[in-house]
Design a protein around this motif. Structure first.
Motif, PDB file in Angstrom:
ATOM      1  N   LEU A  68      46.493 -22.107 135.818  1.00  0.00           N
ATOM      2  CA  LEU A  68      47.916 -22.159 136.129  1.00  0.00           C
ATOM      3  C   LEU A  68      48.189 -21.800 137.581  1.00  0.00           C
ATOM      4  N   ILE A  69      47.673 -20.669 138.034  1.00  0.00           N
ATOM      5  CA  ILE A  69      47.971 -20.201 139.391  1.00  0.00           C
ATOM      6  C   ILE A  69      47.299 -21.087 140.436  1.00  0.00           C
ATOM      7  N   SER A  70      46.054 -21.472 140.177  1.00  0.00           N
ATOM      8  CA  SER A  70      45.314 -22.271 141.162  1.00  0.00           C
ATOM      9  C   SER A  70      45.923 -23.652 141.346  1.00  0.00           C
ATOM     10  N   VAL A  71      46.273 -24.301 140.239  1.00  0.00           N
ATOM     11  CA  VAL A  71      46.857 -25.643 140.335  1.00  0.00           C
ATOM     12  C   VAL A  71      48.239 -25.579 140.973  1.00  0.00           C
ATOM     13  N   ARG A  72      49.028 -24.585 140.594  1.00  0.00           N
ATOM     14  CA  ARG A  72      50.396 -24.469 141.105  1.00  0.00           C
ATOM     15  C   ARG A  72      50.417 -24.220 142.612  1.00  0.00           C
ATOM     16  N   HIS A  73      49.488 -23.384 143.111  1.00  0.00           N
ATOM     17  CA  HIS A  73      49.519 -22.998 144.525  1.00  0.00           C
ATOM     18  C   HIS A  73      48.397 -23.630 145.342  1.00  0.00           C
ATOM     19  N   ARG A  74      47.562 -24.460 144.707  1.00  0.00           N
ATOM     20  CA  ARG A  74      46.448 -25.097 145.422  1.00  0.00           C
ATOM     21  C   ARG A  74      45.646 -24.042 146.193  1.00  0.00           C
ATOM     22  N   MET A  75      45.268 -22.995 145.445  1.00  0.00           N
ATOM     23  CA  MET A  75      44.588 -21.853 146.038  1.00  0.00           C
ATOM     24  C   MET A  75      43.541 -21.353 145.039  1.00  0.00           C
ATOM     25  N   PRO A  76      42.357 -20.946 145.496  1.00  0.00           N
ATOM     26  CA  PRO A  76      41.304 -20.522 144.564  1.00  0.00           C
ATOM     27  C   PRO A  76      41.528 -19.111 144.017  1.00  0.00           C
ATOM     28  N   VAL A  77      42.559 -18.956 143.201  1.00  0.00           N
ATOM     29  CA  VAL A  77      42.875 -17.660 142.600  1.00  0.00           C
ATOM     30  C   VAL A  77      42.150 -17.545 141.270  1.00  0.00           C
ATOM     31  N   THR A  78      41.167 -16.682 141.210  1.00  0.00           N
ATOM     32  CA  THR A  78      40.393 -16.475 139.989  1.00  0.00           C
ATOM     33  C   THR A  78      40.916 -15.251 139.254  1.00  0.00           C
ATOM     34  N   VAL A  79      41.175 -15.408 137.971  1.00  0.00           N
ATOM     35  CA  VAL A  79      41.653 -14.312 137.130  1.00  0.00           C
ATOM     36  C   VAL A  79      40.507 -13.862 136.234  1.00  0.00           C
ATOM     37  N   ALA A  80      40.389 -12.550 136.049  1.00  0.00           N
ATOM     38  CA  ALA A  80      39.266 -12.002 135.285  1.00  0.00           C
ATOM     39  C   ALA A  80      39.760 -10.863 134.391  1.00  0.00           C
ATOM     40  N   TRP A  81      38.864 -10.381 133.551  1.00  0.00           N
ATOM     41  CA  TRP A  81      39.178  -9.158 132.809  1.00  0.00           C
ATOM     42  C   TRP A  81      38.944  -7.948 133.696  1.00  0.00           C
ATOM     43  N   SER A  82      39.488  -6.809 133.297  1.00  0.00           N
ATOM     44  CA  SER A  82      39.340  -5.588 134.071  1.00  0.00           C
ATOM     45  C   SER A  82      38.042  -4.893 133.682  1.00  0.00           C
ATOM     46  N   THR A  83      36.991  -5.110 134.458  1.00  0.00           N
ATOM     47  CA  THR A  83      35.714  -4.455 134.173  1.00  0.00           C
ATOM     48  C   THR A  83      35.807  -2.936 134.343  1.00  0.00           C
ATOM     49  N   PRO A  84      36.393  -2.413 135.448  1.00  0.00           N
ATOM     50  CA  PRO A  84      36.570  -0.958 135.533  1.00  0.00           C
ATOM     51  C   PRO A  84      37.430  -0.418 134.390  1.00  0.00           C
ATOM     52  N   GLY A  85      38.414  -1.206 133.963  1.00  0.00           N
ATOM     53  CA  GLY A  85      39.235  -0.784 132.836  1.00  0.00           C
ATOM     54  C   GLY A  85      38.428  -0.677 131.560  1.00  0.00           C
ATOM     55  N   ALA A  86      37.523  -1.625 131.338  1.00  0.00           N
ATOM     56  CA  ALA A  86      36.661  -1.571 130.161  1.00  0.00           C
ATOM     57  C   ALA A  86      35.731  -0.363 130.226  1.00  0.00           C
ATOM     58  N   ALA A  87      35.219  -0.068 131.421  1.00  0.00           N
ATOM     59  CA  ALA A  87      34.380   1.123 131.581  1.00  0.00           C
ATOM     60  C   ALA A  87      35.170   2.388 131.264  1.00  0.00           C
ATOM     61  N   LEU A  88      36.427   2.411 131.678  1.00  0.00           N
ATOM     62  CA  LEU A  88      37.302   3.539 131.361  1.00  0.00           C
ATOM     63  C   LEU A  88      37.440   3.700 129.849  1.00  0.00           C
ATOM     64  N   LEU A  89      37.660   2.596 129.150  1.00  0.00           N
ATOM     65  CA  LEU A  89      37.824   2.654 127.698  1.00  0.00           C
ATOM     66  C   LEU A  89      36.552   3.140 127.016  1.00  0.00           C
ATOM     67  N   ALA A  90      35.400   2.747 127.556  1.00  0.00           N
ATOM     68  CA  ALA A  90      34.123   3.120 126.944  1.00  0.00           C
ATOM     69  C   ALA A  90      33.906   4.622 126.930  1.00  0.00           C
ATOM     70  N   THR A  91      34.537   5.334 127.861  1.00  0.00           N
ATOM     71  CA  THR A  91      34.369   6.788 127.930  1.00  0.00           C
ATOM     72  C   THR A  91      35.586   7.540 127.418  1.00  0.00           C
ATOM     73  N   THR A  92      36.617   6.819 126.999  1.00  0.00           N
ATOM     74  CA  THR A  92      37.851   7.477 126.563  1.00  0.00           C
ATOM     75  C   THR A  92      37.754   8.008 125.144  1.00  0.00           C
ATOM     76  N   GLY A  93      37.140   7.238 124.255  1.00  0.00           N
ATOM     77  CA  GLY A  93      37.077   7.619 122.850  1.00  0.00           C
ATOM     78  C   GLY A  93      38.273   7.073 122.086  1.00  0.00           C
ATOM     79  N   ALA A  94      38.101   6.913 120.791  1.00  0.00           N
ATOM     80  CA  ALA A  94      39.170   6.362 119.953  1.00  0.00           C
ATOM     81  C   ALA A  94      40.352   7.322 119.918  1.00  0.00           C
TER      82      ALA A  94
END
Length: 387
Positions: free
Chosen positions: A54-80
């Protein structure tokens, strides 16, 4: 065009293979079952792929969207959290809402920018530290299984550092497949496909403060701000508010399916924005678009990959994930300690985050940030105004 296609496919493959184990560890760390974690992984792939397109086609720009890897690492140490997985899902919805608010209210972005870099980096380093200890312990406990993966990682650091994490996790997957073949259980792996599971969100103060706020801060500081800076280094001006709005909306939509946070890519963004994606900068948006399509396709194998992680040798993929986070840990530690002023505050932040403590149902990342800011406030003196 061919270079853009190759660059886009490589971008998604590197991003997926180098971090999916971290995402699975994070989701399971806050209470997801393997099936719910697989659903979250698939949802993240699909939504970040659609957002990239959506963003790349709309703005003709190489905008890559990803998941939050640091966020996932945070969750891994947070606990349920108290209340389990539904409370974590509620926190993910709040994260998406905070991203949408950040797009609409500029001072929220300035609030994140106001946090001293050393404190933010120390919090991230503390979160990553326990995860990066896993391969050290695993190679002692299971040298025959983890040792080859560690050797592959070291060899790739010497030959192709950018590929080290992805190749190490690919090697771990190969070991896991071999393990199942020897045991005669490889045929039990599920076939590729999208197996989404919906969880009704439950909202609580502990989930909002202990999970959502730290996850939002880490995602903003370590991913969105960094991702915009990476694209800026290649001459692209990211549509900042629109990108936050799109990724915030995608995070809200993906949360009930198990997705924790979607954001601008940081490290992998360079793969689609560089000359590897084509000589003409105006045409490199095609690489991000192809990367988005590839991400959606990868979402279809998430159930298979998750089952492989769950049924393979215990701790193997967790060790590979720890290797994948080594570079981020090193960069975060360097950013936390590179200035003498405020170093004590950064050390306190790191120690509290690494401790894994939970007080009042709120995880260590929040208390680390609070403790670091308090110590910095007390120890760092303001410079006198110039006459």
């Amino acid at each position: 065009m061919r270079r853009a296609v190759v660059a886009g496919i490589v971008t998604s493959l590197v991003g997926y293979t180098s971090a999916f184990a971290v995402v699975l560890a994070g989701l399971q760390g806050v209470g997801a079952t393997p099936a719910q974690a697989a659903s979250g992984l698939a949802a993240l792939c699909v939504l970040m792929g659609l957002s990239s397109i959506l963003i790349s086609v709309r703005h003709r720009m190489p905008v890559t969207v990803a998941w939050s890897t640091p966020g996932a690492a945070l969750l891994a140490t947070t606990g349920a959290p108290a209340g389990g997985w539904p409370v974590a899902v509620g926190a993910f919805v709040i994260v998406g809402g905070l991203l949408l608010l950040t797009a609409a209210i500029p001072w929220l972005g300035r609030l994140v920018a106001a946090i001293p870099t050393s404190i933010a980096q120390a919090m991230l380093a503390g979160v990553l530290f326990p995860l990066c200890l896993v391969p050290v312990r695993a190679v002692v406990d299971s040298p025959a299984i983890v040792g080859p993966v560690l050797l592959v990682w070291v060899a790739m650091l010497a030959l192709r550092p950018r590929w080290a994490s992805a190749v190490a996790i690919a090697a771990a997957l190969a070991v896991a497949v071999g393990y199942l073949v020897v045991r005669g259980t490889a045929g039990s792996l599920p076939l590729p496909g999208f197996a989404f599971q919906v969880t009704v969100p439950v909202f609580s103060w502990a989930g909002a403060i202990g999970i959502a706020v730290p996850l939002w801060l880490v995602t903003m500081a370590s991913q969105n701000v960094a991702g915009a800076a990476v694209l800026g280094s290649f001459g692209y001006r990211v549509p900042w508010r629109e990108s936050l709005a799109v990724t915030g909306a995608a995070t809200v939509l993906g949360a009930p399916l198990g997705g924790h946070a979607i954001n601008l890519a940081a490290i992998s963004a360079a793969l689609s924005a560089s000359s590897d994606a084509g000589r003409d900068p105006a045409g490199r948006w095609r690489a991000a678009t192809v990367g988005g399509v590839t991400a959606i396709v990868l979402g279809g194998v998430s159930a298979t990959v998750t089952a492989l992680v769950v049924t393979g040798p215990v701790g193997l993929l967790a060790a590979a994930a720890g290797l994948a986070l080594m570079g981020t840990l090193g960069a975060s530690a360097a950013g936390a300690l590179n200035q003498v002023e405020g170093r004590e505050a950064a050390v306190v932040t790191f120690l509290v985050a690494a401790s894994g403590i939970s007080v009042l149902g709120i995880g260590a990342a929040f208390w680390a940030l609070l403790a670091g800011l308090l110590v910095r406030r007390v120890t760092v003196r303001k410079q006198p105004a110039e006459a």
